[in-house]
Design an enzyme around this catalytic site. Structure first.
Site, PDB file in Angstrom:
ATOM      1  N   ASN A  94     -20.574 -13.833   0.601  1.00 12.27           N
ATOM      2  CA  ASN A  94     -20.332 -13.387  -0.588  1.00 12.27           C
ATOM      3  C   ASN A  94     -21.155 -12.774  -1.418  1.00 12.27           C
ATOM      4  OD1 ASN A  94     -22.314 -16.028   0.188  1.00 12.27           O
ATOM      5  ND2 ASN A  94     -22.706 -16.948  -1.500  1.00 12.27           N
ATOM      6  N   GLU A  99     -23.220 -12.155  -4.936  1.00 14.19           N
ATOM      7  CA  GLU A  99     -23.766 -12.631  -6.055  1.00 14.19           C
ATOM      8  C   GLU A  99     -24.247 -11.500  -6.926  1.00 14.19           C
ATOM      9  OE1 GLU A  99     -26.044 -15.885  -5.596  1.00 14.19           O
ATOM     10  OE2 GLU A  99     -24.457 -16.914  -4.630  1.00 14.19           O
ATOM     11  N   CYS A 106     -16.318 -14.760  -3.793  1.00 15.29           N
ATOM     12  CA  CYS A 106     -16.370 -15.460  -3.134  1.00 15.29           C
ATOM     13  C   CYS A 106     -16.626 -15.052  -1.060  1.00 15.29           C
ATOM     14  CB  CYS A 106     -15.524 -16.325  -2.910  1.00 15.29           C
ATOM     15  SG  CYS A 106     -15.975 -17.727  -4.037  1.00 15.29           S
ATOM     16  N   GLU A 141     -15.000 -15.403   1.403  1.00 15.05           N
ATOM     17  CA  GLU A 141     -13.294 -15.257   2.048  1.00 15.05           C
ATOM     18  C   GLU A 141     -11.946 -14.011   0.728  1.00 15.05           C
ATOM     19  OE1 GLU A 141     -15.477 -17.729   0.375  1.00 15.05           O
ATOM     20  OE2 GLU A 141     -14.501 -20.540   0.925  1.00 15.05           O
ATOM     21  N   CYS A 177     -12.901 -22.648  -2.442  1.00 15.18           N
ATOM     22  CA  CYS A 177     -12.563 -23.152  -4.122  1.00 15.18           C
ATOM     23  C   CYS A 177     -11.185 -22.188  -4.082  1.00 15.18           C
ATOM     24  CB  CYS A 177     -13.622 -21.285  -5.631  1.00 15.18           C
ATOM     25  SG  CYS A 177     -13.213 -20.342  -4.907  1.00 15.18           S
ATOM     26  N   CYS A 234      -9.933 -18.760  -4.174  1.00 16.71           N
ATOM     27  CA  CYS A 234      -9.578 -18.246  -2.759  1.00 16.71           C
ATOM     28  C   CYS A 234      -8.716 -19.173  -2.317  1.00 16.71           C
ATOM     29  CB  CYS A 234     -10.608 -18.993  -1.817  1.00 16.71           C
ATOM     30  SG  CYS A 234     -12.740 -17.429  -2.661  1.00 16.71           S
TER      31      CYS A 234
END
Ligand code: THU
Length: 164
Positions: free
Chosen positions: A62, A64, A73, A75, A112, A115
């Site tokens: 991830n 940010e 993210c 993924e 999530c 994703c």
């Protein structure tokens, strides 16, 4: 009135040693890349590793951002890169792991919703389902298709192209 019942098959493993050698290697790759996550805001690090049909492993963590929604993210970082570099190569399996300040999470981490939608697109695009390993310290969950993670998914049906 009719009722539809959905079922999801999830295999649960107590130890990664119960998995195949390539799957264990994939989990190790996800763990390794998880440590490289850029997560100064949440301090929640996620690592994802994608095994392609050509044997290559693509990893992502991830990333940010101070403008929070601009981050991505693990993924999607991994899958978009894999699909960018190898647009003709299907995915065989994927492993996802997460850690916080106390280390790897006890229970398997689940991707999530956004994703899940992206993972499904890869499956539809290559017309090939792939295994997804959700890794936790005390157990590992394995689904055989991203569809298992996203029932009632939006698959683009009804999207009109200009010639339609
Ligand atoms: N995160 C992921 O990388 N994957 C998920 O499936 C859920 C959340 C990241 C996003 C953000 O950087 C941090 O975890 C906390 O939400």
């Amino acid at each position: 009135m009719k009722q539809l019942n959905l079922t999801t098959q999830i295999e649960v493993y107590e130890n990664s040693k119960e998995l195949s050698q390539p799957e264990q290697l994939l989990i190790d790759s996800a763990k390794e890349v998880c440590l490289k996550a850029y997560a100064p805001y949440s301090e929640f690090k996620v690592g994802a590793a994608v095994l392609l049909k050509n044997g290559k492993i693509i990893t992502g963590s991830n990333q940010e951002n101070a403008a929070y929604p601009s981050g991505l993210c693990a993924e999607r970082t991994a899958m978009f890169y894999a699909n960018t570099q190898y647009p003709e190569t299907p995915v065989v399996s994927m492993a996802i792991i997460a850690m916080n300040k106390n280390g790897i999470l006890e229970n398997p981490v689940a991707p999530c919703g956004a994703c899940r939608q992206v993972l499904l697109e890869t499956e539809l695009r290559f017309k090939q389902a792939y295994n997804i390993l959700l890794v936790g310290k005390s157990s590992i969950q394995k689904v055989k298709s991203s569809k298992d993670l996203l029932p009632l998914s939006f698959v683009g049906e009804g999207l009109l192209k200009s010639e339609d």
